[in-house]
Design an enzyme around this catalytic site. Structure first.
Site, PDB file in Angstrom:
ATOM      1  N   GLU A  63       2.725  11.893  -2.518  1.00  0.00           N
ATOM      2  CA  GLU A  63       1.584  12.098  -1.623  1.00  0.00           C
ATOM      3  C   GLU A  63       2.022  12.197  -0.163  1.00  0.00           C
ATOM      4  O   GLU A  63       1.419  12.933   0.617  1.00  0.00           O
ATOM      5  CB  GLU A  63       0.573  10.958  -1.779  1.00  0.00           C
ATOM      6  CG  GLU A  63      -0.197  10.979  -3.086  1.00  0.00           C
ATOM      7  CD  GLU A  63       0.470  10.175  -4.197  1.00  0.00           C
ATOM      8  OE1 GLU A  63      -0.150   9.982  -5.257  1.00  0.00           O
ATOM      9  OE2 GLU A  63       1.626   9.726  -3.984  1.00  0.00           O
ATOM     10  N   PHE A 125      -9.301  -1.271 -11.308  1.00  0.00           N
ATOM     11  CA  PHE A 125      -7.972  -0.656 -11.405  1.00  0.00           C
ATOM     12  C   PHE A 125      -7.832   0.478 -10.394  1.00  0.00           C
ATOM     13  O   PHE A 125      -8.671   1.358 -10.321  1.00  0.00           O
ATOM     14  CB  PHE A 125      -7.754  -0.119 -12.827  1.00  0.00           C
ATOM     15  CG  PHE A 125      -6.445   0.591 -13.004  1.00  0.00           C
ATOM     16  CD1 PHE A 125      -5.244  -0.092 -12.909  1.00  0.00           C
ATOM     17  CD2 PHE A 125      -6.412   1.954 -13.254  1.00  0.00           C
ATOM     18  CE1 PHE A 125      -4.036   0.559 -13.065  1.00  0.00           C
ATOM     19  CE2 PHE A 125      -5.200   2.629 -13.407  1.00  0.00           C
ATOM     20  CZ  PHE A 125      -4.010   1.917 -13.311  1.00  0.00           C
ATOM     21  N   GLN A 126      -6.773   0.405  -9.599  1.00  0.00           N
ATOM     22  CA  GLN A 126      -6.454   1.382  -8.561  1.00  0.00           C
ATOM     23  C   GLN A 126      -7.571   1.516  -7.513  1.00  0.00           C
ATOM     24  O   GLN A 126      -7.818   2.587  -6.970  1.00  0.00           O
ATOM     25  CB  GLN A 126      -6.122   2.754  -9.156  1.00  0.00           C
ATOM     26  CG  GLN A 126      -4.793   2.759  -9.907  1.00  0.00           C
ATOM     27  CD  GLN A 126      -4.279   4.141 -10.237  1.00  0.00           C
ATOM     28  OE1 GLN A 126      -5.057   5.083 -10.379  1.00  0.00           O
ATOM     29  NE2 GLN A 126      -2.973   4.270 -10.371  1.00  0.00           N
ATOM     30  N   LYS A 175     -15.370   8.423  -8.301  1.00  0.00           N
ATOM     31  CA  LYS A 175     -15.143   9.312  -9.447  1.00  0.00           C
ATOM     32  C   LYS A 175     -16.451   9.800 -10.069  1.00  0.00           C
ATOM     33  O   LYS A 175     -16.579  10.973 -10.441  1.00  0.00           O
ATOM     34  CB  LYS A 175     -14.298   8.595 -10.490  1.00  0.00           C
ATOM     35  CG  LYS A 175     -13.920   9.457 -11.683  1.00  0.00           C
ATOM     36  CD  LYS A 175     -12.986   8.731 -12.634  1.00  0.00           C
ATOM     37  CE  LYS A 175     -12.582   9.629 -13.807  1.00  0.00           C
ATOM     38  NZ  LYS A 175     -11.635   8.932 -14.722  1.00  0.00           N
ATOM     39  N   MET A 484      20.113   7.623  15.658  1.00  0.00           N
ATOM     40  CA  MET A 484      19.510   7.068  16.862  1.00  0.00           C
ATOM     41  C   MET A 484      19.560   5.543  16.846  1.00  0.00           C
ATOM     42  O   MET A 484      19.750   4.907  17.897  1.00  0.00           O
ATOM     43  CB  MET A 484      18.075   7.562  17.019  1.00  0.00           C
ATOM     44  CG  MET A 484      17.489   7.303  18.395  1.00  0.00           C
ATOM     45  SD  MET A 484      18.398   8.130  19.738  1.00  0.00           S
ATOM     46  CE  MET A 484      17.667   9.764  19.690  1.00  0.00           C
TER      47      MET A 484
END
Length: 572
Positions: A63, A125-126, A175, A484
């Site tokens: 993602e 869940f999630q 959903k 750096m």
């Protein structure tokens, strides 16, 4: 989408749609050409409709890769990058990209799936509180509560993302609301009383600026990314020439003014040119356009343009006066403001002596490094890349030494050819951003300059480059360290290199070949010439592992707490 026959026997679309169908139809109404995403349980209803929606979808391998690709697309195309991620970890994986886009003012419209409405707040869940997490790092956030809201929310999201100061907008969709049906209506007018960006400047402030320029002996323009977001590069050039005012760029503003123009003084800030930084320090009028006075640009504020009247032009009024005291505030779109300034045709100030002085600095204090015939210097590598691409490439970078060398030695002559992470400084940005940049301009030569550290954060996106046959030229500036970090440890921590050296690396050539991508390695200037010639001429993706000198530092440098006039490493 259901269809029905009307009384004349013609087939027409019904306005009854599922939430997922509404989403995709809304994207079509907004002329979206590409979606960057990654499927998961909470967005399966949306992905089922994507299957035959006719909108090009890019399956990135993470993602974070998806949202950085969308940033690259937005930066080059000027259109909003569109991202879809699932709930929970899918949504939290895009937090870095949202923050990056927010700080660098990139327009994104990001959709996250959410657990069903009935279980929100139960630690299902999630499940993650996406609105709570992302509210500080988005321009606006929505959570859909009714399916009929989807079209209007999306319409508003695109408007907010692209108007005023651009930025990311997030839409969280439970959903169940992607499944149930409602009436689709995209005809509603946008009505946001609390959001009315000021585009046209105040005429009195324009006149004050005209008068200030006419009396200034040492004027400079500090131009930021607002020039690019406002498509104002031509107006900037015309105004600077009309008034004979030298121009300096911020890191993100590069390309907004031709680097080969006599009035261009280079980049300002921590690793800016001597000429740019000293011009700011000695100026008597500093005109900032679309820049926000980031600390990496200003250095110690007590020494920033100490003798200058500050004029600040910005579309975001919150930025004016936030960091430096502003005598002439001008709120408005950069293109509109510059157009009005040009039409005022103000009398240029008597600044010939000043222009002669800064021109002398350019000659006396150019960017420089110690050349070597035995090794490959990173600065020389960037110069070679510039030469082999004729300065016409779109360049994306990660963050660190290679980013600064690219900003210094690749002389951008045109707008929208520079894609980098500025405000957040996100490692892993460069490779996925090059995917979005190439999709935004299929005919362009896209070069992704990455460090060996940042590259290993998102290298899985090589799979996307191979799959889509994108002719991106990936160039690893490999100094076997977090360059750096190593530089700062050398200068400020007595050379105590705590976990900044990376001597143990994968074979990047074999890695690229495992992804089906042609690859080369070079460790001398002669080899670099051969590799670059072959790679640029090759009609396909190429990865190049350039083994550059490992102890090279980026100079000039303004140390933390120092003023712009206190640079080190100006001359060797």
């Amino acid at each position: 989408m259901a269809i029905k026959a009307n009384v004349e026997g013609k087939v027409e679309a019904s306005t009854k749609m599922s939430g997922a169908e509404m989403l995709l139809e809304s994207l079509k109404r907004e002329n979206v050409e590409v979606i960057f995403g990654y499927p998961g349980g909470a967005v399966l209803p949306i992905y089922d409709k994507i299957y035959d929606a006719g909108i090009f979808h890019v399956l990135t391998r993470h993602e974070q890769g998806g949202i950085h690709a969308a940033e690259g697309y937005a930066r080059i195309s000027g259109k909003p990058g569109v991202v879809i991620a699932t709930s929970g970890p899918g949504a939290t994986n895009i937090v870095t990209g949202l923050t990056d886009a927010m700080i660098d003012s990139l327009p994104l419209v990001v959709f996250t799936g959410q657990v069903a409405s009935s279980v929100i707040g139960t630690d299902a869940f999630q499940e993650a509180d996406v609105l709570g997490i992302t509210m500080p790092i988005t321009k606006h956030s929505y959570q859909v509560r009714e399916v009929s809201e989807i079209p209007n929310i999306i319409k508003e999201a695109f408007y907010i993302a692209t108007t005023g100061r651009p930025g990311p907008v997030l839409i969280d969709i439970p959903k169940d609301l992607a499944i149930i049906e409602g009436e689709f209506d995209y005809s509603k007018e946008i009505n946001l009383p609390g959001y009315q960006p000021t585009v046209l400047p105040n005429h009195l402030q324009i006149r004050k600026l005209v008068e200030a320029v006419s009396h200034a002996k040492k004027p400079v323009i500090l131009a930021g990314a607002g020039i690019l977001h406002g498509n104002a590069a031509e107006e900037l050039k015309e105004y600077a020439e009309q008034q004979s005012v030298p121009v300096i760029h911020t890191l993100l503003g590069l390309g907004g003014f031709p680097a080969d123009h006599p009035l261009f003084l280079g980049m300002a800030g921590m690793h800016g040119t001597y000429t740019a930084n000293m011009a700011i320090y000695e100026s008597d009028l500093l005109i900032s356009i679309g820049a926000r006075f980031d600390d990496r640009v200003t250095g110690n504020l007590a020494h920033f343009a100490p003798n200058a009247t500050i004029a600040h032009i910005d579309i975001d009024p919150a930025e004016i006066g936030k960091v430096v005291t502003t005598k002439i505030p001008v709120v408005g779109d950069a293109k509109e403001v510059l157009s009005q300034l040009i039409h005022q045709d103000g009398k240029p100030g008597d600044n010939q002596e000043w222009r002669d002085k800064v021109s002398g600095w350019k000659q006396e204090f150019p960017l420089c490094y110690q050349a070597s015939s035995e090794t490959l210097k990173p600065q020389k590598l960037i110069e070679l890349v510039y030469e082999y691409t004729n300065g016409e490439a779109i360049v994306t970078t990660d963050v660190g030494q290679h980013q600064m060398w690219a900003a210094q030695y690749y002389k951008f002559k045109k707008p929208n050819h520079w894609v980098t992470s500025g405000g957040l400084g996100t490692m892993g940005f460069g490779l996925p951003a090059s995917i979005g940049a190439q999709l935004a301009d299929r005919s362009a030569t896209v070069v992704s300059l990455v460090g060996d550290g940042g590259f290993q954060m998102t290298l899985q996106e090589l799979s996307v480059i191979h799959e889509l046959k994108l002719p991106i030229k990936v160039m690893i500036v490999n100094n076997q360290s977090l360059g750096m970090v190593r530089q700062w440890q050398e200068i400020f921590y007595e050379g105590r290199y705590s976990h900044s050296l990376i001597p143990n690396q994968p074979d990047f050539i074999k890695l690229a070949e495992a992804y089906g991508i042609k690859a080369f390695r070079a460790q001398t200037e002669e080899e670099a010439n051969q590799v670059l010639k072959e790679a640029i001429e090759f009609d396909g993706p190429v990865l190049m592992d350039f083994r550059v000198t490992s102890d090279e530092n980026v100079y000039p440098m303004v140390a933390p707490g120092k003023g712009l006039h206190e640079m080190v490493g100006v001359k060797f």
